[in-house]
Design a protein around this motif. Structure first.
Motif, PDB file in Angstrom:
ATOM      1  N   ILE A   5       0.877  -1.030  -0.013  1.00  8.18           N
ATOM      2  CA  ILE A   5      -0.094  -0.002   0.028  1.00  8.18           C
ATOM      3  C   ILE A   5       0.772   1.250   0.138  1.00  8.18           C
ATOM      4  N   THR A 203     -12.983   2.043   0.541  1.00  7.04           N
ATOM      5  CA  THR A 203     -12.035   1.605  -0.390  1.00  7.04           C
ATOM      6  C   THR A 203     -13.065   1.591  -1.752  1.00  7.04           C
ATOM      7  N   ALA A 206     -11.564  -0.835  -8.458  1.00  3.27           N
ATOM      8  CA  ALA A 206     -11.416  -0.392  -9.641  1.00  3.27           C
ATOM      9  C   ALA A 206     -12.226  -1.193 -10.620  1.00  3.27           C
ATOM     10  N   LYS A 234      -3.223   3.995  -1.926  1.00  3.64           N
ATOM     11  CA  LYS A 234      -3.541   3.256  -2.921  1.00  3.64           C
ATOM     12  C   LYS A 234      -2.944   1.691  -3.031  1.00  3.64           C
ATOM     13  N   CYS A 235      -3.544   0.617  -3.608  1.00  5.02           N
ATOM     14  CA  CYS A 235      -2.842  -0.746  -3.775  1.00  5.02           C
ATOM     15  C   CYS A 235      -3.056  -1.067  -5.040  1.00  5.02           C
ATOM     16  N   ASP A 237      -4.605  -0.862  -8.342  1.00  2.35           N
ATOM     17  CA  ASP A 237      -5.948  -0.025  -9.063  1.00  2.35           C
ATOM     18  C   ASP A 237      -6.694   0.412  -7.894  1.00  2.35           C
ATOM     19  N   GLU A 238      -6.781  -0.344  -6.494  1.00  2.00           N
ATOM     20  CA  GLU A 238      -7.575   0.194  -5.622  1.00  2.00           C
ATOM     21  C   GLU A 238      -7.246   1.569  -4.867  1.00  2.00           C
ATOM     22  N   LEU A 239      -8.368   2.341  -4.345  1.00  5.88           N
ATOM     23  CA  LEU A 239      -7.944   3.745  -4.024  1.00  5.88           C
ATOM     24  C   LEU A 239      -8.578   3.585  -2.404  1.00  5.88           C
TER      25      LEU A 239
END
Length: 250
Positions: A5, A203, A206, A234-235, A237-239
């Protein structure tokens, strides 16, 4: 969970470690209620009826870490059934962290149910490391109240409709001031309308889902509530957004 992350704001930091993540999401002093949700880009709160289908590895890592800081984890009974909750028991590393920080080894599990449609023989109760609390209404069926009182504290918090502030006040009276809630949408909606939400950790997955999935908050009433961004991570494409009520300042 080994998901990398990155913190984008404030103070950008690549591959943030667990201690820095926990500091980024630290509870302020005093009573505080945090909601934690996942949503698709187009606003779906679930995939195939469950929120667990939306989140990736980064969401899973944060999900577990955020529980560490809580005195109590608050969840609606419908979410407990749909998501397949068992007993609220943190892993050994989380227990050690809590012990090192002067906290009880396990958070209390608090459920909300107007109908008390819960099974007292469920693992939620029979394997609970700490006696759970169930918040309900005074008109809930007496026979269900009696059955569940053997495995949980049953607390009326309203006559026909749950009063979120009565829930918060009772938890505070028990010394459970840092409240981490995992929904669901009806619970979140009722707390928004009552003005009882201090923070949301969201969360953004994406993905686009379409379909008829619910939003993360659902209520017959609306109460526009200003929020400000406190952190962005972010990780892949996750925000991840940490947002606080605009009336708060930490």
């Amino acid at each position: 969970m080994n998901a990398d992350i990155t913190r984008l704001w404030p103070e950008p930091l690549a591959q943030i470690d667990d201690d820095s993540l926990l500091a980024t999401y630290e509870f302020p002093e005093g009573p505080w209620l945090r909601m934690n949700f996942v949503s698709s880009i187009d606003g779906a709160a679930t995939r195939d009826g469950r929120s667990g289908g939306l989140g990736g590895d980064g969401d899973g890592r944060l999900f577990e870490l955020l529980r560490r800081q809580a005195d109590v984890i608050l969840v609606g009974a419908g979410t407990v059934r749909t998501e397949g909750y068992g007993a609220m028991r943190l892993a050994n590393d989380a227990v050690a962290w809590r012990r090192d920080h002067g906290m009880e080894e396990q958070p209390v599990f608090a459920l909300v149910s107007g109908s008390l449609d819960l099974d007292p023989k469920s693992d939620v109760f029979t394997e609970a490391p700490v006696r759970p609390i169930i918040y309900t209404v005074s008109t809930a069926p007496a026979e269900r109240r009696e059955a569940l009182s053997a495995v949980a504290d049953i607390v009326p918090a309203g006559t026909e409709h749950l009063d979120p502030w009565l829930v918060r006040e009772d938890l505070a009276a028990r010394g459970l001031v840092h409240i981490h809630s995992e929904g669901g949408p009806s619970l979140f909606g009722s707390f928004i309308v009552a003005g009882a939400v201090d923070e949301i950790c969201l969360t953004v997955a994406a993905t686009l889902e379409a379909g008829d999935a619910r939003r993360i908050a659902n209520s017959a009433q609306a109460l526009p509530t200003g929020m400000r961004i406190a952190a962005v991570l972010k990780c892949e494409d996750e925000l991840f957004l940490r947002c606080m009520h605009t009336a708060t300042d930490i």
